[in-house]
Design a protein around this motif. Structure first.
Motif, mmCIF file in Angstrom:
data_model
loop_
_atom_site.group_PDB
_atom_site.id
_atom_site.type_symbol
_atom_site.label_atom_id
_atom_site.label_comp_id
_atom_site.label_asym_id
_atom_site.label_seq_id
_atom_site.Cartn_x
_atom_site.Cartn_y
_atom_site.Cartn_z
ATOM 1 N N GLY B 15 0.734 -1.296 0.032
ATOM 2 C CA GLY B 15 -0.067 -0.046 -0.192
ATOM 3 C C GLY B 15 0.994 1.234 -0.012
ATOM 4 N N ILE B 16 2.068 1.081 -0.057
ATOM 5 C CA ILE B 16 3.191 2.059 0.015
ATOM 6 C C ILE B 16 4.090 2.048 -1.103
ATOM 7 C CG2 ILE B 16 5.037 3.457 1.403
ATOM 8 C CD1 ILE B 16 3.499 2.876 3.882
ATOM 9 N N ASP B 17 4.038 2.928 -1.850
ATOM 10 C CA ASP B 17 5.162 2.837 -3.036
ATOM 11 C C ASP B 17 6.425 2.729 -2.589
ATOM 12 O OD1 ASP B 17 6.564 2.964 -5.391
ATOM 13 O OD2 ASP B 17 5.210 4.389 -6.176
ATOM 14 N N GLY B 18 7.478 1.766 -2.873
ATOM 15 C CA GLY B 18 8.511 1.842 -2.455
ATOM 16 C C GLY B 18 9.557 2.982 -2.857
ATOM 17 N N ALA B 19 8.906 3.633 -4.062
ATOM 18 C CA ALA B 19 9.646 4.736 -4.548
ATOM 19 C C ALA B 19 8.898 5.959 -4.211
ATOM 20 C CB ALA B 19 9.892 4.669 -6.153
ATOM 21 N N SER B 20 9.647 6.850 -3.918
ATOM 22 C CA SER B 20 9.208 8.212 -3.661
ATOM 23 C C SER B 20 8.683 8.935 -4.739
ATOM 24 C CB SER B 20 9.604 9.245 -2.471
ATOM 25 O OG SER B 20 10.744 9.591 -3.172
ATOM 26 N N LEU B 21 9.569 8.740 -5.955
ATOM 27 C CA LEU B 21 9.271 9.386 -7.079
ATOM 28 C C LEU B 21 8.179 8.804 -8.045
ATOM 29 C CD1 LEU B 21 13.053 9.752 -8.023
ATOM 30 C CD2 LEU B 21 11.578 11.589 -7.330
ATOM 31 N N ASP B 22 7.633 9.487 -8.983
ATOM 32 C CA ASP B 22 6.434 9.003 -9.862
ATOM 33 C C ASP B 22 7.012 7.917 -10.873
ATOM 34 O OD1 ASP B 22 3.737 8.914 -10.274
ATOM 35 O OD2 ASP B 22 3.918 10.665 -11.743
ATOM 36 N N ILE B 23 7.207 6.805 -10.719
ATOM 37 C CA ILE B 23 8.098 5.910 -11.753
ATOM 38 C C ILE B 23 7.130 4.854 -12.347
ATOM 39 C CG2 ILE B 23 10.009 4.607 -11.841
ATOM 40 C CD1 ILE B 23 11.178 5.781 -9.535
#
Lengths: 208, 208
Positions: B15-23
């Protein structure tokens, strides 16, 4: 095709298998990178014994549905039958069970576990592969993925983890034995799973 | 490989994207069923402008990572560049965003939306395709799948629903415009999605 009615499975109940029977399926496509690809594929089709699965083929892919052991047996047989020492060949395969949109149709469930394609389990050649597991409807799905990857590590066929996939390398029979384990594990542990597999043999990139 | 340590992403927070950037990323493999497949693929590689994505290639597949519009632009370009009127060619592609195991690495995020491969959007030929959407970590995931299939119906590129996949048919540009819509829709609506696509061109099964 503009007059097509909308699909209705947006109202299917997630978490409940649309089929009441125990149906595992695999949709797959094999690509022999050769001018003789039609002959290679036709030859593979005639060699596989599909008497213990339901099967269908169209211009894009084939599908087998039945008990997991017989589905894996037939897919393994197809890839081994299509392998040709001088041809770079790939197969993409989607194994799945438990879709809420599934139904008790288009299936053959054999009464016993006796494999009808076991002669293909005697042929050995090295392959590389990539896999991905998608456990559906599970808020906490990463542990299932880790379990499946760690099983490959235990078996010595793990190569590396990379973006969107895990890479494997090893003997073709070890790979399909592992696929059988994955289908059994996921069939027991996960309501609805999809296991994606791409297998490659005789890649010139590896021989260069 | 038997000494390999276990993977640890079983503890990643779903539920939490491991990346903070929009990849957004796409891993893909193209299979030209021809004796000249190496030449065809090498030629396609040299034609695609990858200046607005991060890219890597190995023996099994290639991956592009960046903003969704540039990833789709580059994948579309690769398939169009690899198309050859006399060769049956398939591509399998996995588009994805939001994996809990992802990280802010191996990515190039271009500053603008100006596509660098738009010349490939001018070439037209008919394709058939199969798709599947996997919205991860969503207890009620079927409505997302229905929305994506119904969009294909609206666009007139829907062929049929079948086991494990939806089949599409239409012009290659309409297909990739649709893929762009799917990536935009899923990128906004779903924390972690996987969109699987197989495209086929010049299949002799269709010409027979």
């Amino acid at each position: 095709m503009g007059e097509q009615a909308y699909v209705t499975y947006g109202s299917a109940k997630c978490g409940i298998d649309g089929a009441s029977l125990d149906i595992t399926g695999c949709r797959f496509s094999v690509a022999p990178m050769s001018d003789n690809f039609v002959e290679i594929l036709t030859n593979a089709f005639t060699q596989v014994n599909t008497s213990k699965v339901w099967s269908a083929t169209d211009a894009l892919s084939s599908v087998y549905r039945g008990r997991a052991c017989h589905v894996v047996d037939a897919v393994r047989a197809f890839f081994v039958a299509a392998e040709n020492p001088t041809t770079h060949t790939t197969m993409e395969a989607t194994f799945s069970k438990g879709c809420p949109g599934d139904s008790d149709a288009d299936v053959y469930l054999a009464e016993d576990d006796t494999l009808v394609n076991d002669k293909f389990a005697a042929k050995h050649f090295p392959v590389i592969a990539k896999i991905a597991l998608y456990p559906m409807g599970e808020p906490d799905y990463m542990p299932y993925i880790a379990a499946v990857v760690n099983r490959a590590i235990d078996l010595g066929i793990y190569d590396k983890s990379t973006h969107y996939n895990t890479y494997l390398a090893g003997d073709v029979q070890d790979l399909f034995d592992y696929v059988q384990w994955v289908c059994d594990y996921c069939g027991e542990q996960i309501h609805h799973y999809i296991f994606e597999l791409t297998v490659s043999v005789h890649s010139p990139s590896l021989e260069a």
